[in-house]
Design a protein around this motif. Structure first.
Motif, PDB file in Angstrom:
ATOM      1  N   PHE A  11       0.836  -1.204   0.000  1.00  0.00           N
ATOM      2  CA  PHE A  11       0.000   0.000   0.000  1.00  0.00           C
ATOM      3  C   PHE A  11       0.869   1.251   0.000  1.00  0.00           C
ATOM      4  N   PRO A  12       1.542   1.532  -1.118  1.00  0.00           N
ATOM      5  CA  PRO A  12       2.462   2.681  -1.157  1.00  0.00           C
ATOM      6  C   PRO A  12       1.764   4.014  -0.908  1.00  0.00           C
ATOM      7  N   GLN A  13       0.447   4.061  -1.161  1.00  0.00           N
ATOM      8  CA  GLN A  13      -0.293   5.302  -0.921  1.00  0.00           C
ATOM      9  C   GLN A  13      -0.395   5.611   0.574  1.00  0.00           C
ATOM     10  N   LYS A  14      -0.122   4.624   1.413  1.00  0.00           N
ATOM     11  CA  LYS A  14      -0.169   4.831   2.864  1.00  0.00           C
ATOM     12  C   LYS A  14       1.197   5.213   3.436  1.00  0.00           C
ATOM     13  N   MET A  15       2.212   5.261   2.581  1.00  0.00           N
ATOM     14  CA  MET A  15       3.569   5.500   3.043  1.00  0.00           C
ATOM     15  C   MET A  15       3.878   6.978   3.213  1.00  0.00           C
ATOM     16  N   ASN A  16       4.552   7.280   4.321  1.00  0.00           N
ATOM     17  CA  ASN A  16       5.154   8.589   4.499  1.00  0.00           C
ATOM     18  C   ASN A  16       6.643   8.400   4.193  1.00  0.00           C
ATOM     19  N   TRP A  17       7.015   8.636   2.926  1.00  0.00           N
ATOM     20  CA  TRP A  17       8.379   8.362   2.482  1.00  0.00           C
ATOM     21  C   TRP A  17       9.400   9.271   3.151  1.00  0.00           C
ATOM     22  N   GLN A  18       8.994  10.493   3.470  1.00  0.00           N
ATOM     23  CA  GLN A  18       9.917  11.415   4.135  1.00  0.00           C
ATOM     24  C   GLN A  18      10.247  10.932   5.540  1.00  0.00           C
ATOM     25  N   GLU A  19       9.253  10.424   6.227  1.00  0.00           N
ATOM     26  CA  GLU A  19       9.491   9.895   7.574  1.00  0.00           C
ATOM     27  C   GLU A  19      10.406   8.677   7.519  1.00  0.00           C
ATOM     28  N   LEU A  20      10.187   7.799   6.532  1.00  0.00           N
ATOM     29  CA  LEU A  20      11.062   6.641   6.367  1.00  0.00           C
ATOM     30  C   LEU A  20      12.485   7.087   6.070  1.00  0.00           C
ATOM     31  N   ASP A  21      12.642   8.061   5.197  1.00  0.00           N
ATOM     32  CA  ASP A  21      13.962   8.568   4.844  1.00  0.00           C
ATOM     33  C   ASP A  21      14.693   9.094   6.081  1.00  0.00           C
ATOM     34  N   ALA A  22      13.950   9.781   6.941  1.00  0.00           N
ATOM     35  CA  ALA A  22      14.552  10.336   8.161  1.00  0.00           C
ATOM     36  C   ALA A  22      15.035   9.216   9.086  1.00  0.00           C
ATOM     37  N   ILE A  23      14.238   8.146   9.217  1.00  0.00           N
ATOM     38  CA  ILE A  23      14.638   7.015  10.063  1.00  0.00           C
ATOM     39  C   ILE A  23      15.872   6.332   9.484  1.00  0.00           C
ATOM     40  N   LEU A  24      15.873   6.139   8.160  1.00  0.00           N
ATOM     41  CA  LEU A  24      17.013   5.483   7.519  1.00  0.00           C
ATOM     42  C   LEU A  24      18.270   6.337   7.617  1.00  0.00           C
ATOM     43  N   ASN A  25      18.117   7.649   7.570  1.00  0.00           N
ATOM     44  CA  ASN A  25      19.256   8.544   7.787  1.00  0.00           C
ATOM     45  C   ASN A  25      19.801   8.383   9.199  1.00  0.00           C
ATOM     46  N   ASN A  26      18.888   8.227  10.156  1.00  0.00           N
ATOM     47  CA  ASN A  26      19.264   8.107  11.559  1.00  0.00           C
ATOM     48  C   ASN A  26      20.048   6.831  11.830  1.00  0.00           C
ATOM     49  N   ILE A  27      19.696   5.743  11.112  1.00  0.00           N
ATOM     50  CA  ILE A  27      20.399   4.481  11.332  1.00  0.00           C
ATOM     51  C   ILE A  27      21.442   4.218  10.237  1.00  0.00           C
ATOM     52  N   GLU A  28      21.649   5.215   9.367  1.00  0.00           N
ATOM     53  CA  GLU A  28      22.671   5.167   8.321  1.00  0.00           C
ATOM     54  C   GLU A  28      22.556   3.923   7.454  1.00  0.00           C
ATOM     55  N   TRP A  29      21.389   3.764   6.864  1.00  0.00           N
ATOM     56  CA  TRP A  29      21.122   2.598   6.038  1.00  0.00           C
ATOM     57  C   TRP A  29      20.228   2.972   4.872  1.00  0.00           C
TER      58      TRP A  29
END
Length: 277
Positions: A11-29
């Motif tokens: 369900f990509p329409q339910k995704m907050n991609w910016q929030e995911l990007d921020a988490i991935l930046n935080n864990i460097e992945w």
């Protein structure tokens, strides 16, 4: 440790991609995500939104009234929709058509029994269409006997550029049946891994799927238990259902970190600074 971990996104329409990007930046992945899309235009638009830390790939699906998944039971016109994804890296679900009822164990058994002696009329067309695809393919199949899958047009023999992924979901039938399902899957996957060490396996569910009432993990410990089982079998590649389910949990970073700890990738994860309880 796993050599490859990818994520499904139904369900990509339910995704907050910016929030995911921020988490991935935080864990460097960074992660690879296969997103459900009905056409190439939809996929192209989604890639623009996905963020720098996500490598987005396509998961072609049909309209619900067309069957949603691909099999020999769907119409010729629906099968031809696959051709637009030629040359792309895709994940393809081979399953009987999506049922029109809310999921329950009894209904699922009755629905499956309806197909036991049926053969998909477009099996050969689907096979030929898949064979002509030139991008890399992950073929998603049920952990069921091959003769059944062949009858449904829900089986594809391996060729260069194709990876076989088996659905290793232990949560579908509910917590009471989870242990028996684990035992069956361990037996099935060990057998398949012995024949083909390059197989993949899906882990989940972390949230409900397209049928909306499927059971899913209640806590991270259950996910870790399944990850340990698959790792001990020796399987090196897994898929996790699903990234949007992770993002809807109270502690998405903790779920992601738990999964990525199993990833053989040299660079260690950065410890969480602040995890939600």
């Amino acid at each position: 440790m796993f050599e490859e971990i990818v994520f499904w996104c139904e369900f990509p329409q339910k995704m907050n991609w910016q929030e995911l990007d921020a988490i991935l930046n935080n864990i460097e992945w960074g992660i690879v995500v296969y997103a459900a899309v009905k056409n190439v235009k939809e996929f192209s638009n989604l890639k623009k939104a996905a963020g720098k830390k996500v490598e987005l790939k396509a998961w072609p699906v049909l309209e619900k009234n067309e069957g949603y998944w691909f099999s020999g039971f769907v119409a010729e016109k629906s099968i031809s929709e696959l051709k637009q994804f030629n040359k792309l890296d895709i994940k393809l679900d081979l399953e009987p058509p999506l049922p029109k009822f809310a999921y329950s164990n009894i209904k699922a058994i009755i629905y499956t029994l309806k197909f036991l002696f049926r053969k998909g009329k477009n099996n050969e067309l689907l096979k030929k269409t898949i064979e002509e695809m030139t991008g890399s393919l992950i073929i998603n199949e049920f952990p069921l006997p091959k003769f059944l899958l062949k009858r449904w047009g829900a089986h594809f023999e391996l060729k260069k550029g194709v990876t076989k992924n088996f659905m290793g979901y232990t949560t579908f039938a509910g917590s009471f049946w989870r242990k028996p399902v684990q035992i069956y899957l361990k037996w099935f996957l060990k057998k398949e891994f012995k024949k083909n060490p390059s197989i993949m396996c899906s882990i989940g569910l972390i949230g409900p799927g397209i049928m909306e009432t499927e059971e899913y993990y209640k806590k991270i410990d259950e996910l870790e238990e399944d990850l340990d089982i698959i790792q001990k079998i020796g399987i090196k590649k897994i898929a996790v259902y699903s990234i949007e389910s992770i993002m809807q949990r109270k502690n998405p970073q903790q779920w992601l970190e738990t999964i990525l700890r199993y990833y053989k990738r040299g660079q260690p994860l950065v410890p969480s600074r602040q995890l939600q309880p």
